[in-house]
Design a protein around this motif. Structure first.
Motif, PDB file in Angstrom:
ATOM      1  N   HIS A 131       0.453   0.982  -0.081  1.00 59.03           N
ATOM      2  CA  HIS A 131      -0.341   1.895   0.735  1.00 59.03           C
ATOM      3  C   HIS A 131      -1.509   2.478  -0.037  1.00 59.03           C
ATOM      4  O   HIS A 131      -2.480   2.931   0.548  1.00 59.03           O
ATOM      5  N   LEU A 134      -4.830   1.267   0.883  1.00 63.84           N
ATOM      6  CA  LEU A 134      -5.487   1.689   2.113  1.00 63.84           C
ATOM      7  C   LEU A 134      -6.209   3.018   1.990  1.00 63.84           C
ATOM      8  O   LEU A 134      -6.969   3.396   2.863  1.00 63.84           O
ATOM      9  N   ILE A 135      -5.929   3.769   0.917  1.00 70.88           N
ATOM     10  CA  ILE A 135      -6.518   5.104   0.860  1.00 70.88           C
ATOM     11  C   ILE A 135      -7.987   5.024   0.502  1.00 70.88           C
ATOM     12  O   ILE A 135      -8.470   4.034  -0.036  1.00 70.88           O
ATOM     13  N   LEU A 136      -8.697   6.089   0.843  1.00 65.78           N
ATOM     14  CA  LEU A 136     -10.130   6.129   0.590  1.00 65.78           C
ATOM     15  C   LEU A 136     -10.351   6.571  -0.849  1.00 65.78           C
ATOM     16  O   LEU A 136     -10.221   7.732  -1.179  1.00 65.78           O
TER      17      LEU A 136
END
Lengths: 510, 639
Positions: A131, A134-136
């Motif tokens: 995950h 997916l983070i900015l």
């Protein structure tokens, strides 16, 4: 032995009862069966909520089946819990009979602690990788976003280390020092040096974080004050439920605007005199209408009662419900109160607008010509690499403008101007290359604001300055056309006078 | 019997003897309903709290269903919610209502009243050594105000326009304007009334707790011998007493704005379908300041009792004195003080002056220091302990784990710069659900399992307790850990569904995972409920001191009596955590047991400076990392 038989018997009995009850419930959940017949003029109060709502979907066999399956699942879960609980109770009985614990629970829990730690750390690592993708992070589309990201990474590294170490110690100690009969715990009540040590170390680390955070915060929030060059201002207007952007027109100045000037044709409440005049006229008409409505409440009641009879004849329950509400509002005076409040509100608004118009100085500083050529748009277009300030204004309640890709967020508060200054550094086209063709920048609402809060967003496009200019040229200015039609009359005189006072931007209204 | 009790001055008030025996002739109503006995009141608080907790959790499961399967139709929802669940899908307005009431219930009704109300009431008189609270009647009122408040809050579900739905913070103008959303009608009025009643309850309770702790300790129970639970309850009560009135003020002003046309929080508003409002000159941000002036201490009102309980439980079950008693007290004091000056970190991006943001960032991050001290002290208590994994201990360890996980993300959110991006995202949801939600609820469970024998005279099933712990622990991590990443990817909180925003589609499977884990957690609570209610009647009978604990409450009879001790109140001879003393055969040394004049080890200088067990221990250096240091110490002791 006897108790065990009893136990099993009780269990089966309870199971049968629950299943029976479930069957009854699942048969009767079917709301459509709730007698519609009972609704009549004599008994309009019966179960209003149920009446207003008429399920239409429960008709097919399949839906009834679904409903039953749902209930069956719930009953099943309850039953399983009950059985499970009883199964574990058996352990208690065997322990009582044999005089010792069948399973050494302390040992089980001890190993579970270790297993949880190992699985947990693997799971956390997996989360970070899977995950974490997916983070900015490190893909900021604004200049300050990079300062933000580096601040974030520092915090992330530090907290991750502390997280792993402390969680490891917690579960490791739990595993390692589980109870044993042949050992006594170490009597170790305190150690001042150790305590001072682990007070000072976090204090130092946090001081460093604070200093770094302070720098980052300052560089973001004071960007506007430190910048000397020309800055673009775009007004971001929030309302339930949507956003609008307002660009200064050819004159490069955002005109004045006020919530009191908002009307159907003037959605942002720009200070444009002809529009405001027509709003005044409309308000006066509506005050008259409300007054008439108050005077003719008796007649309204009769009409409503007749309509109710008609609806009753047609068995139009939804309509009956709403008419019934109106009737009771008229009867208990709510309708009248509401109309009176509405009149009071509008009279106040008229008074306030007229006060502005009366005072020459305020009038001149309010109704400048700047608002006329302002451009109101449904998208936000910004030029790459040029500093822009968002001036936020709310029409009704608090909203929050969040542009996650730009690390920008600011609340939009009615009655309090807020601003955010930043420099976009990545065009939409460039971002599409990284994130796929469907990618778009958006500004989301991030403060709970009502039923459509979850769908309140506006597209943001970053492109070159020339593209922004070209796009702006295609937009229709708010009132320019009207200005051209109305030129010969008073308007020209006013606007020439106003031109000189263009710089005054404050609204001295109250 | 009465004559014996009269020896004690406190008892005289309640046992004004006219020759008849009070204990046997109490009517049902006096004993179980309008009871003034602190033990009964604590049970009332607990059971009301558990019921509210079930409702709150049920609501969260409903909206989790909506989030995981937005396009699915659940006939169950339709039959539960009626017109708000048309076609088996929750109405967006009702989704907001569920979120709001879930938050309100959990924060105020479960974790404030249910946790602090239960255990302050039970433990303050028992652990301090007093016959009852300073004012038993006020104590009873406190419960009944709480009860009425719960009823008023829940009654808003039966209002035509639905319950309050502007978030548990009920920010105006949204909550002030009836026409802004349906929930802002009668629902919000009821919410405000419920909260006002709740505050009255909290204040009545708080005054009582403080007075009792300060004035009614038994002989020998100096402040430095108080169990950490009592320290936590005392400071919690002080926090509540100082901050709840501010919320009362905020709520009253909001009520005025709503009903009497004032403009404290309203200005420059043009509402759809209404037109420009006359309100002028107010500031919505004022409400936020007032709200968070309570709101932040409230977090510690929730957390500190849980920390106190876990200190006690960990010390008892690790069979070790709590490491650094005075450091624990000082850090509680530090947290209490700091919690009053950090409220602005909830408002970094409300348009508040950036300079204020800086100030609030400083003090907020400083709170991490006392919190870190507490964590390290917990770890040091476990180190070289002799740990018994009772369900209470398991939950206390779970609390420490959550406290670490949730506390560390606080370092992100307390940083004004980082908060720009994370504010109101799922990251925040993950943070507070871990640090004050799960952590505090685990503290509550630890307390329930630990003091259940004291409350009901019976033991809860240990195996079921362990199972309850593991299921809850795993499900809580599965629910909240992935939310961090959602927030960091830019997913906003309080969104009814994400199907209209394709960008967030990638989180669909995570949403499903979270909901499934939440359902698992829900099932685990059923085990707890079964265990709790079943054990009241069918549990194993408890002995007087089942955990071999030191504190005073275990010197009372298993059977409850008015006045707690049949004879004289025991005298206290030492601190509460004298476990595994090397000079004793038994591994515990109750506070109320008179010793043979042994030195009070607990208050002796640090073991680093004095010798015990014939060995001289010296802290060699402080420049290693604390953990390396600990391991070194271990090696040394072993050698």
């Amino acid at each position: 032995m006897n108790t065990k038989v009893k136990q099993i018997f009780k269990l089966t009995l309870v199971a049968v009862i629950i299943l029976f009850a479930a069957n009854l419930i699942s048969g009767s959940v079917d709301i459509q069966g709730v007698a519609e017949e009972q609704l009549s003029a004599d008994n309009p109060w019966f179960g209003t909520a149920e009446k207003e709502y008429k399920p239409g979907k429960m008709e097919t066999e399949e839906d009834v089946l679904h409903s039953r399956i749902n209930w069956a699942i719930i009953v099943f879960v309850l039953l399983m819990t009950f059985i499970l609980a009883n199964v574990f109770d058996i352990g208690k009985y065997t322990a009582r009979i044999t005089g010792r614990e069948t399973v050494n629970q302390n040992n089980v829990n001890r190993w579970l602690m270790l297993i949880f730690m190992i699985v947990g750390i693997i799971a956390v690592a997996w989360e970070y990788v899977y995950h974490g993708e997916l983070i900015l992070l490190n893909d900021s589309s604004s200049e300050h976003g990079f300062a933000y990201d580096s601040m974030f990474v520092i915090t992330l590294v530090l907290t991750t280390i502390v997280f792993i170490v402390t969680q490891f110690l917690l579960f490791w100690f739990s595993f390692k020092y589980a109870h044993s009969e042949d050992r006594k715990a170490l009597y170790y009540a305190h150690n001042n040096r150790l305590e001072v040590f682990w007070t000072i170390i976090p204090a130092i680390v946090l001081t460093l974080l604070i200093l770094r955070g302070h720098q980052t915060w300052k560089s973001i929030v004071y960007a506007r004050d430190n910048y000397k060059g020309k800055m673009h201002h775009v007004e971001i207007f929030a309302y339930q439920f949507g956003w609008k952007a307002r660009y200064a027109g050819e004159d490069g100045i955002l005109g004045n605007a006020d919530y009191k000037f908002i009307s159907g044709k003037n959605e942002l409440g720009l200070a444009y005199e002809p529009e405001v005049d027509s709003l005044l006229a409309e308000l006066k008409v509506r005050i008259q209408q409300d007054q008439t409505a108050i005077d003719t409440l008796d007649r309204t009641l009769k009409v409503l009662e007749r309509n109710y009879k008609n609806a009753e004849g047609l068995r139009d329950y939804t309509n009956m419900e709403s008419i019934r509400k109106d009737i009771s509002a008229v009867k208990n005076g709510e309708m009248k109160d509401e109309l009176e409040a509405s009149i009071k509100r509008k009279v106040k608004q008229v008074q306030r607008i007229e006060a502005i118009k009366k005072d020459k100085a305020i009038f001149a500083s309010t109704f400048t010509s700047a608002a006329m050529d302002d451009i109101i748009t449904q998208e936000i277009h910004l030029a790459k690499d040029s500093l822009v300030t968002f001036d936020f204004r709310s029409k009704d309640i608090i909203h929050s403008a969040w542009l996650p890709h730009f690390r920008v967020q600011m609340n939009v508060v009615p009655g309090m101007p807020t601003k955010f200054t930043f420099r976009p550094t990545k065009t939409t086209a460039e971002a599409k290359k990284e994130n796929g063709e469907e990618f778009e920048y958006y500004l989301y609402c991030n403060k709970i604001c009502g039923s459509s809060h979850f769908n309140m967003k506006i597209k943001v496009v970053i492109e070159s300055q020339s593209e922004v200019n070209a796009w702006l040229a295609k937009q229709q200015p708010a009132f320019i056309k009207k200005k051209m039609e109305a030129v010969p009359t008073i308007q020209t005189v006013d606007s020439t006078q106003m031109m000189q006072k263009d710089t005054t931007k404050t609204l001295a209204l109250k | 019997m009465s004559t014996e009790i009269i020896k004690d001055t406190h008892a005289v008030e309640h046992h004004d003897s006219h020759g008849h025996d009070h204990h046997h002739h109490e009517s049902f109503i006096r004993k179980y309903i309008f009871s003034t006995d602190h033990k009964m009141i604590s049970k009332q608080f607990l059971i009301t709290g558990i019921i509210m907790g079930c409702l709150g959790m049920g609501m969260s499961l409903l909206f989790r269903l909506q989030l995981a399967w937005p396009d699915e139709s659940f006939p169950l929802i339709e039959s539960l919610l009626g017109k708000w669940g048309k076609d088996g899908k929750i109405d967006p307005n009702y989704y907001m209502a569920l979120v709001t009431i879930h938050g309100t219930i959990m924060v105020f009704y479960v974790l404030t009243a249910g946790l602090s109300g239960t255990f302050s009431n039970l433990l303050i008189p028992l652990q301090c050594g007093s016959r009852d609270m300073a004012s038993p009647f006020m104590n009873m009122l406190s419960y009944w105000f709480f009860f009425i408040s719960s009823v008023v809050l829940m009654s808003s579900f039966f209002v035509e326009t639905g319950p309050a739905s502007s978030g548990w913070t009920v920010y105006p103008p949204l909550s002030a304007l009836e026409k802004a959303m349906p929930g802002s009608g009668l629902g919000t009025t009821l919410w405000l009334f419920a909260i006002i009643l709740f505050i009255v309850s909290a204040l009545l309770g708080g005054i009582n707790y403080i007075t009792t702790v300060l004035n009614m300790r038994t002989k020998g129970m100096s402040m430095s011998r108080l169990p950490l639970t009592i320290w936590a309850f005392l400071l919690t009560a002080i926090l509540g007493l100082l901050s709840f009135p501010v919320l009362l003020g905020a709520g009253l002003l909001l009520l005025f704005d709503r009903s009497f046309g004032t403009s404290f929080y309203l200005s420059d508003i043009h509402l759809n379908g209404i037109g420009a409002l006359s309100n002028s000159g107010g500031s919505p941000v004022l409400y936020q300041h007032l709200f968070w002036f309570l709101g932040h201490p409230e977090v510690y009102i929730i957390l500190m009792p849980a920390l106190g309980i876990s200190s006690e439980v960990i010390s008892t079950n690790a069979r070790k004195p709590i490491f650094g008693y005075s450091a624990m007290v000082i850090s509680l004091l530090g947290i209490s003080f700091l919690s009053f000056i950090v409220w602005g970190h909830h408002m970094f991006i409300t348009g508040m002056n950036p300079f204020l943001g800086t100030m609030f960032m400083y003090v907020t991050l400083i709170i991490a220091v006392p919190s870190a001290v507490k964590t390290f002290n917990y770890l040091a208590t476990l180190w070289k302990g002799n740990i018994r994994f009772t369900p209470a201990m398991l939950f206390a360890i779970g609390l420490v784990s959550f406290f670490i996980s949730g506390g560390l993300t606080g370092i992100y959110l307390g940083n004004a710069a980082l908060d720009i991006q994370m504010h109101d995202s799922y990251f925040v949801v993950a943070h507070f659900h871990l640090v004050m939600g799960s952590s505090a609820i685990f503290g509550m469970f630890a307390g329930i399992y630990h003091w259940y024998p004291k409350m009901f005279g019976r033991m809860m099933n240990k195996t079921l307790g362990s199972l309850h712990f593991w299921l809850t622990f795993i499900s809580a991590y599965l629910v909240f850990f992935p939310m961090h990443f959602m927030g960091l990817a830019g997913v906003p909180r309080r969104y009814y569904q994400f199907s209209l925003i394709p960008e967030f589609g990638i989180w669909m499977d995570v949403n499903i995972l979270i909901t499934v884990a939440a359902l698992l957690g829900g099932v685990a609570q059923l085990l707890f409920l079964y265990n709790f209610f079943n054990s009241i009647w069918r549990g194993e009978r408890a002995t007087r001191n089942p955990w071999h604990s030191n504190t005073l409450e275990w010197s009372t009879d298993v059977k409850h009596i008015h006045g707690n001790w049949p004879g004289e109140i025991p005298t206290v001879y030492r601190g509460p955590h004298e476990y595994s003393r090397p000079d004793r055969e038994l591994d515990y040394f109750p506070q109320y047991e008179k010793g043979n004049g042994e030195p009070d080890y607990y208050h002796a200088p640090s073991p680093a400076d004095t010798s015990y067990d014939g060995k001289k221990e010296k802290a060699s250096t402080v420049f290693f990392s604390s953990f390396a240091y600990l391991f070194m110490k271990r090696a040394k002791v072993r050698a």
